[in-house]
Structure formats: structure tokens, C-alpha cells
Design a protein around this motif. Structure first.
Motif, PDB file in Angstrom:
ATOM      1  N   ASP A 266     -41.408  55.013 -39.902  1.00  0.00           N
ATOM      2  CA  ASP A 266     -42.081  53.851 -39.338  1.00  0.00           C
ATOM      3  C   ASP A 266     -42.507  54.164 -37.905  1.00  0.00           C
ATOM      4  O   ASP A 266     -41.738  54.743 -37.141  1.00  0.00           O
ATOM      5  CB  ASP A 266     -41.137  52.637 -39.357  1.00  0.00           C
ATOM      6  CG  ASP A 266     -41.806  51.387 -38.815  1.00  0.00           C
ATOM      7  OD1 ASP A 266     -42.809  50.956 -39.406  1.00  0.00           O
ATOM      8  OD2 ASP A 266     -41.344  50.864 -37.782  1.00  0.00           O
TER       9      ASP A 266
ATOM     10  N   ASN B 151     -40.128  52.928 -35.707  1.00  0.00           N
ATOM     11  CA  ASN B 151     -38.786  53.342 -36.130  1.00  0.00           C
ATOM     12  C   ASN B 151     -37.897  52.207 -36.604  1.00  0.00           C
ATOM     13  O   ASN B 151     -36.683  52.220 -36.415  1.00  0.00           O
ATOM     14  CB  ASN B 151     -38.098  54.102 -35.000  1.00  0.00           C
ATOM     15  CG  ASN B 151     -38.832  55.395 -34.739  1.00  0.00           C
ATOM     16  OD1 ASN B 151     -39.692  55.445 -33.885  1.00  0.00           O
ATOM     17  ND2 ASN B 151     -38.527  56.407 -35.526  1.00  0.00           N
ATOM     18  N   ARG B 152     -38.522  51.224 -37.258  1.00  0.00           N
ATOM     19  CA  ARG B 152     -37.744  50.149 -37.870  1.00  0.00           C
ATOM     20  C   ARG B 152     -37.374  50.548 -39.297  1.00  0.00           C
ATOM     21  O   ARG B 152     -38.021  51.383 -39.930  1.00  0.00           O
ATOM     22  CB  ARG B 152     -38.577  48.865 -37.900  1.00  0.00           C
ATOM     23  CG  ARG B 152     -38.923  48.358 -36.507  1.00  0.00           C
ATOM     24  CD  ARG B 152     -40.013  47.314 -36.591  1.00  0.00           C
ATOM     25  NE  ARG B 152     -41.227  47.876 -37.188  1.00  0.00           N
ATOM     26  CZ  ARG B 152     -42.359  47.214 -37.351  1.00  0.00           C
ATOM     27  NH1 ARG B 152     -42.444  45.961 -36.962  1.00  0.00           N
ATOM     28  NH2 ARG B 152     -43.402  47.792 -37.899  1.00  0.00           N
ATOM     29  N   PHE B 153     -36.318  49.928 -39.801  1.00  0.00           N
ATOM     30  CA  PHE B 153     -35.962  50.126 -41.202  1.00  0.00           C
ATOM     31  C   PHE B 153     -36.876  49.287 -42.084  1.00  0.00           C
ATOM     32  O   PHE B 153     -37.362  48.229 -41.670  1.00  0.00           O
ATOM     33  CB  PHE B 153     -34.509  49.700 -41.453  1.00  0.00           C
ATOM     34  CG  PHE B 153     -33.519  50.416 -40.595  1.00  0.00           C
ATOM     35  CD1 PHE B 153     -33.374  51.795 -40.667  1.00  0.00           C
ATOM     36  CD2 PHE B 153     -32.718  49.712 -39.701  1.00  0.00           C
ATOM     37  CE1 PHE B 153     -32.445  52.448 -39.870  1.00  0.00           C
ATOM     38  CE2 PHE B 153     -31.795  50.366 -38.895  1.00  0.00           C
ATOM     39  CZ  PHE B 153     -31.660  51.739 -38.985  1.00  0.00           C
ATOM     40  N   ASN B 154     -37.071  49.751 -43.313  1.00  0.00           N
ATOM     41  CA  ASN B 154     -37.928  49.047 -44.255  1.00  0.00           C
ATOM     42  C   ASN B 154     -37.075  48.559 -45.428  1.00  0.00           C
ATOM     43  O   ASN B 154     -36.410  49.351 -46.103  1.00  0.00           O
ATOM     44  CB  ASN B 154     -39.022  50.004 -44.741  1.00  0.00           C
ATOM     45  CG  ASN B 154     -40.050  49.319 -45.603  1.00  0.00           C
ATOM     46  OD1 ASN B 154     -39.745  48.370 -46.321  1.00  0.00           O
ATOM     47  ND2 ASN B 154     -41.284  49.792 -45.517  1.00  0.00           N
ATOM     48  N   MET B 155     -37.105  47.253 -45.669  1.00  0.00           N
ATOM     49  CA  MET B 155     -36.275  46.658 -46.723  1.00  0.00           C
ATOM     50  C   MET B 155     -36.568  47.249 -48.106  1.00  0.00           C
ATOM     51  O   MET B 155     -35.673  47.363 -48.938  1.00  0.00           O
ATOM     52  CB  MET B 155     -36.498  45.145 -46.767  1.00  0.00           C
ATOM     53  CG  MET B 155     -35.375  44.353 -46.148  1.00  0.00           C
ATOM     54  SD  MET B 155     -33.802  44.567 -47.065  1.00  0.00           S
ATOM     55  CE  MET B 155     -32.674  43.815 -45.917  1.00  0.00           C
TER      56      MET B 155
ATOM     57  N   PHE C 140     -31.582  55.371 -44.795  1.00  0.00           N
ATOM     58  CA  PHE C 140     -31.713  54.726 -43.487  1.00  0.00           C
ATOM     59  C   PHE C 140     -32.336  55.696 -42.468  1.00  0.00           C
ATOM     60  O   PHE C 140     -33.190  55.303 -41.672  1.00  0.00           O
ATOM     61  CB  PHE C 140     -30.356  54.216 -42.990  1.00  0.00           C
ATOM     62  CG  PHE C 140     -29.999  52.872 -43.541  1.00  0.00           C
ATOM     63  CD1 PHE C 140     -29.389  52.740 -44.779  1.00  0.00           C
ATOM     64  CD2 PHE C 140     -30.283  51.713 -42.838  1.00  0.00           C
ATOM     65  CE1 PHE C 140     -29.062  51.490 -45.307  1.00  0.00           C
ATOM     66  CE2 PHE C 140     -29.958  50.452 -43.345  1.00  0.00           C
ATOM     67  CZ  PHE C 140     -29.345  50.345 -44.577  1.00  0.00           C
TER      68      PHE C 140
ATOM     69  N   SER D 225     -36.247  54.890 -41.068  1.00  0.00           N
ATOM     70  CA  SER D 225     -36.483  54.692 -39.640  1.00  0.00           C
ATOM     71  C   SER D 225     -37.485  55.721 -39.111  1.00  0.00           C
ATOM     72  O   SER D 225     -38.345  55.415 -38.286  1.00  0.00           O
ATOM     73  CB  SER D 225     -35.153  54.805 -38.899  1.00  0.00           C
ATOM     74  OG  SER D 225     -35.344  54.953 -37.518  1.00  0.00           O
TER      75      SER D 225
END
Lengths: 455, 455, 455
Positions: free
Chosen positions: C269, C272-276, C262, C266
């Protein structure tokens, strides 16, 4: 449209890295395998006596399959139960995953500091602690940022371990299924955090607070695995016949809450339809309500009665109390944890006062000390009931105080409290596949993540 | 459009409450913990002898993880397997949940009345009974109201327990994986109910009888958990080496039915594509077909052969027999339980006649009585084979008679048989989230449930 | 539009039937129950000594719940992890089901031929072999036909068993969690197959290579069950205290890889989004990376450190290395198995060299031979470390050679390599429900499967 994601991310990464380095150093200095057994040593007072001569493999046979069930509850159960939100599924299952994993490590440190260094590898205890945090997460679901969640978890564990030390260690209460120390604690802690963080905006996001047909079915994966594994949760640290009773009582209580949930859910709808929210949540209330007395000699009929009462109270809570709390008391409880964990936990505490009040030694033959501790034969019925009442009161007090403190900390602006369109929405926190037909429309000119989530 | 939901709900709630009060009173008067062990006491004749000296914790280690697997089959397995219907997912997983929980309590009463009061806490036996009802549910899925389902479950358990008392208790047949007493019984009972309740309208609802892409994947959750846990179902009440054989035989039979299902499913399609219906169901036929002989000494090759035959028969049944039954015999079988449970169950019964016919004592060394009961050494091969044949015949007879009786009761108009648009549709029975893009369009001016299913 | 389905199906059915008949004959001639125990006899050298006097029921208690966990990993875990592809969900979960079931039988034959006939009922070993094939499947997901997959599985098992015979049997290395023999082997084997089969067309299908919102949540079912059950995978064949250590080390390593995944997801990106993709895969890297040393005395802090490193390497691999391999080296890795199994497996191998290099006998008290084999007391630290290095090198060599050979065979035109629109698409391989709103639009005049998948 206000967007604050440029500020949040580095903070999150930074906070996680700092926590993880603290954990690593701590483990390096203090944590070693337990040579004789190596794995979950429950806090149960009779542990040493009963299992002293257990080999490593016997230990695995004794605990491991129950431990795995509890693990399923934390990661599949809570994770999928919260996916009912139509636009917040990634965060529900994803942040649940992150927070639970974090607590499994963090609790080991805090437990070591607050209690003793003796029980380091208590893996089952770590799962119980994760449950408390995940319950609180349910109250604030969709309304906190990842860094707020991390801080909430870190703080909650301190209050949680402190409470256990007081009510189990000092007061000497019994709470085998952790209905007070985990469910009641987690619920009222989370409710207080939600109350402090309350913003009127949450009502503007009501449209996003709902489910879609498929997300309700995803949530049922969580519900049913929680339901199946709950007897393991309530019996995980019980011993001897108490373990069997904890399984049997929980099983009957859970079946009863399923049955009454459907009956009452149909009754309270104008068109007598069932309500998925009730089926997803109130069916589990029997598992909470039986927790504190699960290993006591209450007989199956009392377990069924407990489950019936819990199911009825929980459905009525969703129908009447939750809307009231939300509109009148500014207490917005996304998953309705008050109905699933809060009130049923209090019921369980009250039940344990009653059961302790009739815990005549002859009823338990020579098993009283296995439930109430080594000194149980020297205490009176009133004393034992009093200790259970003290446990419930102290737990409620510490949970609410801890929740208020934690909420106050989370309000510090640096922690990026979600605002406006960020509420109940994955979009600022996750790369979302573009998917026009499926509830994730592109919003006015905003840049989206790539079509395929691969790269 | 005819709507009868104004009549149904209070009846349902009322019926449930009456049943639950009966159960509670019964438990209060008759059911107590078993002091020595406390949990599932299987009906297996050798039980007492083998486990007499087991402690409570050994008992948990011996049964609990298998019991949990069987629980997963009932609630996750059957529940999700039936979610393939595009507009009936809530009912599939929800009513499965309700009915299974109800049977877990109800069977305890009926078992007590019909058999003895000795085996009250036989939790595994209750799950087996639930399986029979859930199989019958598969035949009438989408075509019965909740109250009809409740009554069907309540009545079916009476016939089910009566049949077990006769074929196991009096005749003395062996059926370790319950392929005759649960699968064959449940399937033919359900088919007879479906036949009595048959309405031409069901063909008008064909469009709703299908799946959508995602609902087929949900159904695979059910399929695969059933597949994984099936060895526990067939070995749950087996003892000693028989338990290991039941696991190993079931495992090989199941792998074989997967392999042949894919081969034959591809073969019978004009374009040689695989069919999800076959993959969801026929892959499990090997678990049914091996059940009655699972703990016998048949060797792995015979288990593989059994699974292959079951897979082929099941796929061909879906392809050719089900449409024939539906159009010619007015026997509409929503989930095709005849192909998954009915025919494979009969195969298993026939297999058990054969296996009993060659059950030479020297083959089993000193283990023959563990399979065929204490008196086995005094009986001939023909006698043992005959008892298996009697079991199959009696089970088929009681199942079909019971199903016809039950169907006749369910036809009484007061029980709100679904009509018209209610068939294969959750809408009158559940509050459905409005979700325009996802198969739940609002229908001509009708009032819908709230957008968010929260309140 | 080129369609070749008229040619493929009979071949597939024919090939499956031939294989199954070979298997049946082989089982008929060679495979019998093991009279004393009957079920999974692990290859572990100390097996006989330790468990010689185990009864059948003790054997079940000792292995069965772990075996079931591993089964869940193979069928639910790998199956659902691959459902992230928006138009390839049926094949992902369906072909995973088929191939795993096939390998469970096929491995028994090949294992018997290559090793000895002594270990026939090693059901856990068969699951490990299935894991290797399913990992390779991940590299070629969406780019091979069913018959290609069948042949790949059949060939891979030969190389897999040969490699195990060499590195465990002859060299005498230790690899309790199979990180080298399963994860590294499966990943590099699959990558080589993917490289040989590479076609430029795959880039034209990029739009289909992505996920949709719901398919990413389905994939999380796979991820989380893999995560929960991984300790059973790594400890399944370990003995005594080594089993407890394998559980505890895997548990801590897995929590650490979740936490760092996690944090780093973050970080990399822009927003700073999470990537599935990272959350679905890199969270599991800790389970792979700890595998080869899981039962050694490394202490929990080293397990946490291992999981942290694996999580970071895996996320960076998805972010930077996978696109590079795909565009520059023509190595297209659909699921990114290089990042989840390949690199973490190599890390584990390197870790085992290090851990063997410090495997001082006093550290293990009298347990050294339980990890490194009976002759361990007569070998030096350098020797033991050298054997681990040899294991890693030989495994990489055989995997890559085997993958190249297998890829060359799969290129033979008769095996219907998918082309054009067949890539990443179920449509030619499955009967698909017509479902206009849900990513399965009918394509230009082509005939579709029936609306309802029932008949």
C-alpha cells in the motif's frame, strides 16, 4: 494535523521479516517432530509418567478439542472482545490476529532457549503465552502502533518465559489455570507499559474511546466464546481427576461471576441499568479467579464463592478504580484489564495460598503429587502455601519490571508512537471503506481508501 | 411517557442476591465432587452399567466436546438468534447470558430436591434445563422485565424438573434429544406466559419489533451455531451405537429442513423472495423434530423425511399461524417459538409414538434396552408406544399449567411489567451508547448514557 | 430497470423439491446405517485396517470433534467470510447455508453412484465436497441466481466425485488436506464458470462490490473460524502419527501466512496501511498450501516456509493479478478465490510432488504405507512423485472442463442470470428490512418488504 505514517510502514514490514527469518532458521536447526506423540506436551510434571504409553491418536483425543477451545479464546475471544471501540475494530481484531500468530511461533524459540529444547511442540503452552500478550494489548489498545506492538510482544515473551521458569520450574508453585503466570503477569505488564507510554492526549480522544450499539454486540461474541471455552483453558494441562475438577470448578465460578456482575452492575448505576462494559468483562472474572486453584479439592461451593467475589470486585473496579487510575495516576487502561485479569488474578493467587495451606494429604487421597508435584509428600502445608505466595510475588515483580523496561524501549521515537488523531483510530493503519452513514466520515479533504476494499 | 425504572433495579439486585445466597448455602451443605467421575452423569438408565469403569479422563473424552457444543448452543446460539430485534440486542444477548448462567446453578438445587442428590454434577442436564427456559424467553422476548425473567426461570425449572421426574422417571418414556421435555415444554410454557401477560400495547410497538440489516446477520450467528451443534444436543446423553445414530439422524434431518425452508419460504412470498425469519428459525426445526427418536433405528431416509415435514410446517406456521395467534387469540410470540420448538416438538413426540410402535426387538438386536430402558424386553410394542404418548400428553399439560401459574405470578405489579416505550427496547434497562446514525436516537430531552460506555 | 423475479421463484422451489424427492427416494432404497460404526468412514486406504475394531463410542471420540470443526468451517467460515459485501450479506450467509446443506445430501448420492455404496455415511467426505462448491460460489458471488447456484452445485459434485475417483482411486495419489481435490478443483471450476458467465455490467456494479466497516468485521468471524478449524480439515481423515503431523504442520503454516500477510499487505500500500481483503483471505493461504503434504514428514520449518510463500503469493495475487484478470481476461473473481484457493492449491500440489520425490522409506520408518497407500513400498520415489503430478494435472483439467460445461448450462436463459441492479444485491432475492440509515435505502418508488421482518 500531524501524520507520521510515511515513516512507520517499511519499518513494520522490515521488523516482521527479520523476526520471521530468525524464526525460520531456528526451526530449521532445532525443531523436529516428537516421534512418539508429536503435539502439545504440557509442562505438567506428571506428564511423562501419566501419558508415557499414549499413542498419537489417543494424544489427539486427549488434548485436541481442549486445544481448539483455547485457540478460539485467543483468536475469536480476545479479538472480538476488543472490537467494542467504535473506530478501532479493524485493529482490534486484526492486530490481535497478527500478534497471537506471531507469539505462537516466537514463544517456541524463547521457550527453547530459556527452558529446554525438549518441549518444542507444546502448542497449548504457546497459546497460554499468547494470552499474556493479548491481555497486555488490552491495556494499551488504541495507543500503540503496529511496530510497537510487535516489539512489546517479542520482549514480553522473554520476561514471561523467564518468570515461568522461576516460579514453576525453580520455586515449584502450581498454577494450573495460569491465573498468576498469564493473567496477573499480562495485566501488570501491560499496565506498566501503558503507564510509561501515557500521554495527556488520550483524554482528548475520549469521544473515540466509546462504543456504538453494534460494536458492543460484536464484543459480546468475544465475551461469550471466552466464557464457554474457559474451562478448557483452566483444565488443558491438568491430569486425571484434576482435569475434571478444573472443568467443574471453572464452570461454577464463571456462572457465579455472571450472576453477580448483573446484580452489581445494576446496583451501581443511578438508574439501575446494566452496563455493557461490565457484562463484557466482569462476567469472565470468575474464570481468572478460580484458575490457580481450579484442579484442587475446594468443592463447588468454594468455586461459586470465588466467582461471586471476583464478579463484585471486577464491577466495582470498572466503576470506581479505573477512572481513578486514569485521572490520578496517569494509568490509562483501555480495556480495563486490571479489573478482568489483574485483580482477579491476584485473588486467584491469594486463593491458591489458602488452598495450599489446607492441602492435607488425606484430602487428596493419593492425588497430592498430581497437583503439587512429585516432592509434595515431603513438604509441609506452610511450605506449599509459601511457594504459592512466592509465585504471586515474583510474578508481580517480574511483570512490573518487564513492563517498565518494555515501555521505555517503546518510547524510542523511531517506533512511531500514535499521536493526536491516530489514537483509537484505524484510519492511518488500515484501508477503510468510505461509508458515510457509519461512523467513518471522511475527514477534511484527506484522501481515503477506495470505496470498495476489493482491489 | 411512563417510566418505572426507579422502582425496578434494587428489586432485581435484591432478588438475585437472595437467590445466589440460597444457592451458595445449598451447595455448601449438599454438593460434593463425585469421586469416581466428577462430571456430567446423564439420567440415562444405562449409564452406570455402561460407564462404570470409566476413568476421569475417559469421562472427559466421552462427554466434554459434546458438552461444549451444547454450551455454545445455549450462550451463542440462543443469545444471538434473538438479537434480530433492532433495539433490543443488548437485552437479547445479555439477558440470555444471565438467565442461562442462573439456571445452570438453580437447576442443580431443584434437581437435587425433586430427584435425588445423586446426580449433582450433571452439567449437561443443566444445559438442557437452560434450553427450556431460553425457549420460553423467546416467546416473551421484549415484553418482560429482568426481574420477571428471573422469577419465570426460577419457577419454570420447578415445573420442568417435576415433569421430567414424571415422564422419564415414573412413566419411563424415552426422549433422547429432549424434544418433548425441553422443546415442547419450553415452547408451550412460554406461550402460556405470553398469553397471560398479553397487552394490547405490544401492537403499538410493532415498528420496534423488526430487524435491521445488520441485526439479521447477527441473528444468523446464532442460527448457524445452533444448527452445527444440534447433533451434540441430541446425542449428548445417548450411549453406544445410539449415540452415532443420534448424530447421523439429526444431521440428515437438519439438512432436510434447511432445504425445504428455502423452497417454501420462496414459495409463500408474493415476489418469491426468501424471508430471513424463516431462514433463521425454520432451518432448525429438523433438529427439534428428530429429537425424541434420534437414537432409534429409523434409517436416514426417515430422518430426512422428518426434517422436510418440520421445515414445511415451521415456515407455514410463521407465515399463517403466528399472525393469526397474535391478532385473534391475543397470543403474541415474539420469536415464533411455536413454529421452531412447539409444533416440531409435537411432531417429534408423535414420531416417537410411531417409532416405539414398531420397535421390534429383532430390529435392535440386543440394543432395545439401551433405548427403552432395562425393562423394555418385558413390554409390548403398544405399551412402549403408549408411554411415549403419555409423555407427550403429560408434558403438554404440565407446561401449559406451569406457564399459566407463572404468568399469573408475573402479573403482580411489583415485578415491573414493561409498558409503553419499554417494550422491545433496551433503553430503560441498559446504558446505551449515543449513536445518532444507528437506530438509537436520543428521545426528546431524556438523559442518555455516556457517549463512551467505558466508565 | 429490468426485473425478472416473477419468473425465478417457482422454478427455484420446483427444482429444489424435485432434487429433494430424488434424494429421499435414493436414501429410502439404498442408504442404511453401518451397523458396526455408523458414521464417517473416510476414504483413506488404511481405514479398515486401523479402525476395524473400533466401537461406536470410540469412533465418535476419534472423529466427532474434528468433524464439528469442519462443519464450522463450511457454515460459519465460508458463510461469514462472504458477508463482506455491503448489500449482499443475506445471500452470502443464507445461500451458503442452503447450498452446503444441499451438497451434504446430494454428494451422498453421487458418491454412491460413482464410487461404491460402501461409504454412505461418510459425513466428513460430504463436508469436503461442500467446500469445493462453496469455493466455486466465492468466484461467482453476487452474479448468479439461486437456481443457477443450485444447478452449479448439482453439476459440480458430479465432476468433483469423478475427479476424486480418478486421482485418488485409480492414480493413487495422496492429498490428505484436499488441497488439490477440493481447493484447486473448486477454485478453477468456479473461475471457469465466472468466465463463461462474465458480463460487462459487473463493472457498473463496482460501488456495490465493496464493503462497509461492519461488514468487514462480520467477514472476520468467518476468517478466524476458518483459521482455527483448518488443522481439523487437514487432519480429519489422517491416521496415527500422520494425524498429529497434519495438525502441527497446518498450525505452523497458518501462523506463517498470517505473519507474512500483514508484512506484505502493509508493503504494497502506498501509505503502508493494512488491507482487510488480504487479512480476511491471504492469512488462510497457508492452510491450503500445506494441505497435500500435511501428514508427510516435512518438519515444522518446511511448514513455516510453505505458509510464508503462500501468504506472499496470495497478497500479491489480490494486489496485482485479480485486477488484471478482471479487466484484461474478463475473468471476474468476486472473492478472489484464485488467490486464496487456486494458487495456494497449486503450490500445495507442487509441494506434494517434491515431498513425494524425497519420501525415502527410512524417513517414515514403517509409516510410508499409511501415507502413500498399501503398495507404496513397491513403488519408486519417481513413481510416487509422478502420481502427485498426475493428480494435479488431471484435477486442473477436469475442474476447468467441468466449469466450462457448467457455465454453458447456466447461461440458458431460463435460469434467470442476474442483470443490472440484481448484481451484488439482495433486494430481489430477500425480504429486506427498511432501514434508512443503513445502506439499504428504498429505491425509487419500488415496493419494499415490511418494516419488521417478523411476518
Amino acid at each position: 494535523m500531524v501524520r507520521n505514517y510515511c515513516k512507520f510502514p517499511n519499518k513494520f514490514t522490515l521488523a516482521v521479516i527479520i523476526c520471521e527469518i530468525i524464526i525460520l532458521v531456528f526451526f530449521g536447526v532445532f525443531v523436529r517432530y516428537d516421534w512418539e506423540v508429536g503435539m502439545p506436551k504440557p509442562l505438567n510434571k506428571n506428564y511423562t509418567e501419566v501419558h508415557a504409553k499414549e499413542t498419537a491418536e489417543e494424544h489427539v483425543e486427549h488434548y485436541y478439542s481442549l486445544f481448539q477451545d483455547i485457540h478460539i479464546m485467543m483468536f475469536i475471544g480476545f479479538g472480538f472482545l476488543m472490537t467494542f471501540l467504535k473506530r478501532y475494530g479493524f485493529s482490534s481484531v486484526g492486530m490481535n490476529f497478527f500478534i497471537a500468530a506471531f507469539v505462537l511461533q516466537w514463544q517456541t524459540i524463547i521457550h527453547g532457549w530459556i527452558d529446554t529444547f525438549e518441549y518444542y511442540e507444546t502448542l497449548i503452552e504457546s497459546d497460554f503465552a499468547a494470552a499474556a500478550v493479548l491481555i497486555s494489548f488490552g491495556a494499551v489498545l488504541g495507543k500503540v502502533s503496529p511496530i510497537q506492538l510487535l516489539i512489546m510482544a517479542a520482549m514480553e515473551i522473554v520476561f514471561y518465559e523467564g518468570n515461568i521458569k522461576i516460579v514453576i520450574g525453580y520455586i515449584g508453585a502450581t498454577d494450573i489455570g495460569d491465573s498468576m503466570t498469564v493473567h496477573t503477569f499480562g495485566a501488570y505488564f501491560g499496565l506498566m507499559v501503558a503507564w510509561v507510554l501515557y500521554k495527556k492526549e488520550v483524554h482528548d480522544a475520549e469521544e473515540k474511546e466509546g462504543s456504538v450499539y453494534q460494536s458492543d454486540i460484536f464484543a459480546m461474541i468475544g465475551t461469550i466464546f471466552l466464557w464457554i471455552c474457559w474451562p478448557s483453558f483452566n483444565s488443558g494441562t491438568a491430569v486425571d481427576e484434576g482435569r475434571v475438577r478444573a472443568i467443574v470448578n471453572t464452570y461454577y465460578s464463571l456462572t457465579a461471576s455472571v450472576i453477580t456482575t448483573f446484580a452489581i452492575s445494576s446496583l451501581v448505576d443511578k438508574k439501575n441499568r446494566f452496563n455493557m462494559v461490565h457484562v463484557q468483562n466482569s462476567t469472565l472474572a470468575g474464570g481468572v479467579a478460580i484458575g490457580s486453584v481450579a484442579d484442587m479439592i475446594i468443592q463447588p461451593w468454594a468455586a461459586i464463592l470465588t466467582g461471586m467475589v471476583a464478579g463484585v470486585v471486577s464491577v466495582l473496579g470498572y466503576k470506581f478504580l479505573t477512572p481513578y487510575l486514569s485521572t490520578r495516576l496517569k494509568l490509562h487502561d483501555t480495556c480495563g484489564v486490571h479489573n478482568l485479569h489483574g485483580m482477579p488474578g491476584v485473588i486467584s493467587g491469594l486463593g491458591s495460598i489458602l488452598a495450599a495451606g489446607i492441602s492435607y494429604p488425606y484430602l487428596y487421597e493419593n492425588g497430592l503429587t498430581k497437583i503439587f508435584g512429585d516432592e509434595a509428600m515431603d513438604t509441609s502445608l506452610n511450605y506449599r502455601a509459601g511457594m504459592q505466595a512466592a509465585c504471586l510475588g515474583v510474578t508481580l515483580g517480574i511483570a512490573m519490571f518487564g513492563g517498565l523496561m518494555t515501555g521505555a524501549v517503546l518510547k524510542i521515537p523511531i517506533f512511531d508512537h500514535p499521536i493526536g488523531e491516530q489514537i483509537f483510530d484505524d484510519e492511518d493503519y488500515w484501508i477503510i471503506p468510505v461509508d458515510e452513514s457509519h461512523h467513518r466520515p471522511a475527514v477534511d479533504g484527506e484522501e481515503m481508501g477506495p470505496t470498495f476494499s476489493k482491489i
